[in-house]
Design a protein around this motif. Structure first.
Motif, PDB file in Angstrom:
ATOM      1  N   ASP A 100       0.806  -1.222   0.000  1.00 40.72           N
ATOM      2  CA  ASP A 100       0.000   0.000   0.000  1.00 40.72           C
ATOM      3  C   ASP A 100       0.839   1.272   0.000  1.00 40.72           C
ATOM      4  O   ASP A 100       0.502   2.252  -0.696  1.00 40.72           O
ATOM      5  N   VAL A 101       1.939   1.303   0.739  1.00 43.51           N
ATOM      6  CA  VAL A 101       2.762   2.520   0.770  1.00 43.51           C
ATOM      7  C   VAL A 101       3.470   2.718  -0.569  1.00 43.51           C
ATOM      8  O   VAL A 101       3.677   3.850  -1.008  1.00 43.51           O
ATOM      9  N   ASN A 102       3.810   1.627  -1.245  1.00 42.40           N
ATOM     10  CA  ASN A 102       4.375   1.762  -2.583  1.00 42.40           C
ATOM     11  C   ASN A 102       3.382   2.398  -3.546  1.00 42.40           C
ATOM     12  O   ASN A 102       3.763   3.204  -4.410  1.00 42.40           O
ATOM     13  N   LEU A 103       2.096   2.061  -3.404  1.00 40.40           N
ATOM     14  CA  LEU A 103       1.084   2.695  -4.248  1.00 40.40           C
ATOM     15  C   LEU A 103       0.952   4.173  -3.935  1.00 40.40           C
ATOM     16  O   LEU A 103       0.824   5.008  -4.829  1.00 40.40           O
ATOM     17  N   ILE A 104       0.980   4.529  -2.649  1.00 38.48           N
ATOM     18  CA  ILE A 104       0.949   5.937  -2.261  1.00 38.48           C
ATOM     19  C   ILE A 104       2.139   6.676  -2.884  1.00 38.48           C
ATOM     20  O   ILE A 104       2.003   7.787  -3.414  1.00 38.48           O
ATOM     21  N   THR A 105       3.299   6.038  -2.849  1.00 40.15           N
ATOM     22  CA  THR A 105       4.507   6.632  -3.422  1.00 40.15           C
ATOM     23  C   THR A 105       4.342   6.862  -4.913  1.00 40.15           C
ATOM     24  O   THR A 105       4.685   7.945  -5.426  1.00 40.15           O
ATOM     25  N   LEU A 106       3.818   5.880  -5.635  1.00 40.13           N
ATOM     26  CA  LEU A 106       3.595   6.036  -7.071  1.00 40.13           C
ATOM     27  C   LEU A 106       2.621   7.176  -7.358  1.00 40.13           C
ATOM     28  O   LEU A 106       2.818   7.958  -8.295  1.00 40.13           O
ATOM     29  N   SER A 164       7.431   3.750   4.157  1.00 36.47           N
ATOM     30  CA  SER A 164       7.981   4.576   3.089  1.00 36.47           C
ATOM     31  C   SER A 164       8.088   3.776   1.798  1.00 36.47           C
ATOM     32  O   SER A 164       8.116   2.546   1.802  1.00 36.47           O
ATOM     33  N   GLY A 165       8.136   4.523   0.704  1.00 35.51           N
ATOM     34  CA  GLY A 165       8.383   3.960  -0.609  1.00 35.51           C
ATOM     35  C   GLY A 165       9.491   4.752  -1.281  1.00 35.51           C
ATOM     36  O   GLY A 165       9.739   5.915  -0.938  1.00 35.51           O
ATOM     37  N   LEU A 166      10.154   4.123  -2.242  1.00 30.97           N
ATOM     38  CA  LEU A 166      11.324   4.722  -2.883  1.00 30.97           C
ATOM     39  C   LEU A 166      11.141   4.773  -4.395  1.00 30.97           C
ATOM     40  O   LEU A 166      10.806   3.757  -5.018  1.00 30.97           O
ATOM     41  N   ILE A 167      11.356   5.934  -4.974  1.00 30.10           N
ATOM     42  CA  ILE A 167      11.470   6.078  -6.416  1.00 30.10           C
ATOM     43  C   ILE A 167      12.929   6.397  -6.712  1.00 30.10           C
ATOM     44  O   ILE A 167      13.452   7.432  -6.277  1.00 30.10           O
ATOM     45  N   LEU A 168      13.595   5.513  -7.441  1.00 29.96           N
ATOM     46  CA  LEU A 168      15.001   5.694  -7.791  1.00 29.96           C
ATOM     47  C   LEU A 168      15.126   5.624  -9.309  1.00 29.96           C
ATOM     48  O   LEU A 168      14.721   4.633  -9.933  1.00 29.96           O
ATOM     49  N   ASP A 169      15.649   6.711  -9.893  1.00 28.87           N
ATOM     50  CA  ASP A 169      15.768   6.801 -11.353  1.00 28.87           C
ATOM     51  C   ASP A 169      14.439   6.518 -12.049  1.00 28.87           C
ATOM     52  O   ASP A 169      14.357   5.746 -13.007  1.00 28.87           O
ATOM     53  N   ASN A 170      13.397   7.164 -11.536  1.00 30.95           N
ATOM     54  CA  ASN A 170      12.055   7.095 -12.138  1.00 30.95           C
ATOM     55  C   ASN A 170      11.442   5.689 -12.116  1.00 30.95           C
ATOM     56  O   ASN A 170      10.588   5.362 -12.948  1.00 30.95           O
ATOM     57  N   ARG A 171      11.855   4.874 -11.167  1.00 35.87           N
ATOM     58  CA  ARG A 171      11.257   3.552 -11.010  1.00 35.87           C
ATOM     59  C   ARG A 171      11.019   3.263  -9.529  1.00 35.87           C
ATOM     60  O   ARG A 171      11.801   3.692  -8.675  1.00 35.87           O
ATOM     61  N   LEU A 172       9.962   2.548  -9.262  1.00 34.86           N
ATOM     62  CA  LEU A 172       9.699   2.096  -7.896  1.00 34.86           C
ATOM     63  C   LEU A 172      10.732   1.044  -7.520  1.00 34.86           C
ATOM     64  O   LEU A 172      10.930   0.067  -8.245  1.00 34.86           O
ATOM     65  N   TYR A 173      11.391   1.256  -6.377  1.00 35.18           N
ATOM     66  CA  TYR A 173      12.396   0.290  -5.920  1.00 35.18           C
ATOM     67  C   TYR A 173      11.796  -0.560  -4.804  1.00 35.18           C
ATOM     68  O   TYR A 173      11.409  -0.050  -3.756  1.00 35.18           O
TER      69      TYR A 173
END
Length: 308
Positions: A115-121, A146-155
């Protein structure tokens, strides 16, 4: 893509569902009371499917106008296999092949995600992080996720478990955490911990964090000191994140972020004072913009980007 997607955001209290258009706008909503069905996995699954089927009927163009389903869940998700590994706060959900189950019932391509990855996206594509290639999105609530976007991709990490900022240890000794560790970041700045601290400070068992913020806005020294101490703790933890990942932006949401007026400047100042020179000069902190819709909107991003 002009088709609608169906977003589902499963929570321990409520499950939000919605139709999301190509602009990232939620055009129709529905809700499932998770607590009503929490005792049995099959009941919750059926309730979600029934709600989605009713939304499909309201979709412009009907079923043919639906591109797919994106679903966020509060736990460890194997996105490649479409498997719910475990939902810590919803019993019975262990190694559940949810992607296949949803596709069998709905006849629509489905993707599942933490769910947090979706919030991040959602925040990255449509919210506070638009145009940012590298960011950390953190939610400060009962827990810290937390969620991470690294180089325009979800990590996601090797085991789909990256981004657990809330369980970074801050000290060698400290309070035990429900993750099995101790002195975790979450055990110092989670809602429950802060509320207990505030009630002890003000000697009032009915005190809320919103009331602490109201007092801070009136320059109450105890309230200002409470939020400053909290902000320094957040900044101390995020210094390591900034040094490690060198993000351009840190997006902060969740209930504690409602006190952003008393937090963000001190958080930034603390990081800049402690971080390495290059990393400390580049980041900025923003408040999350999408609110309760972030997970539904993030589902749009997930469905639109099958290679993520």
């Amino acid at each position: 893509m002009n088709k609608i997607i169906i977003g589902i955001d499963v929570g321990g209290t409520n499950t939000k569902c919605g139709l999301v258009d190509a602009r990232g706008q939620v055009i129709e909503r529905a809700r499932v009371d998770t607590r009503k069905y929490i005792s049995k996995k099959s009941l919750l699954f059926s309730a979600i499917v029934d709600t989605v089927l009713s939304l499909i009927q309201k979709s412009p163009g009907g079923r043919s106008g639906v591109l797919g389903v994106g679903m966020g869940l509060p736990g460890l998700i194997d996105t490649e296999k479409g498997l719910v590994k475990i939902l810590p706060n919803i019993p019975g959900w262990r190694n559940v092949p949810l992607k296949r189950m949803m596709e069998d019932k709905l006849g629509l391509p489905t993707r599942i995600e933490n769910d947090v990855n979706l919030i991040t996206l959602g925040e990255w594509k449509y919210g506070a992080g638009v145009g940012c290639r590298n960011l950390v999105c953190m939610t400060l609530g009962t827990g810290v996720g937390s969620g991470l976007i690294l180089d325009n991709r979800l990590y996601r990490g090797e085991g789909f478990a990256a981004g657990e900022i809330g369980h970074m240890p801050l000290e060698r000794k400290g309070p035990p955490c429900n993750c099995g560790g101790f002195a975790c970041f979450e055990r110092y700045v989670g809602n429950t911990v802060l509320l207990k601290k505030a009630r002890k400070l003000f000697r009032d068992e009915t005190m809320t964090l919103e009331q602490v913020s109201c007092l801070a806005s009136r320059k109450d020294p105890r309230a200002l000191a409470f939020w400053r101490e909290t902000a320094v703790m957040i900044g101390d933890a995020l210094t390591g994140v900034v040094n490690l990942l060198n993000p351009r932006m840190i997006i902060i949401g969740g209930g504690v972020a409602n006190a952003h007026r008393f937090l963000f400047k001190t958080v930034s100042d603390t990081i800049r004072a402690r971080a390495m020179t290059v990393q400390g000069a580049m980041f900025k902190i923003k408040r999350a913009r999408l609110g309760d819709d972030a997970g539904l909107i993030g589902a749009r991003v997930l469905v639109d980007n099958p290679d993520f």
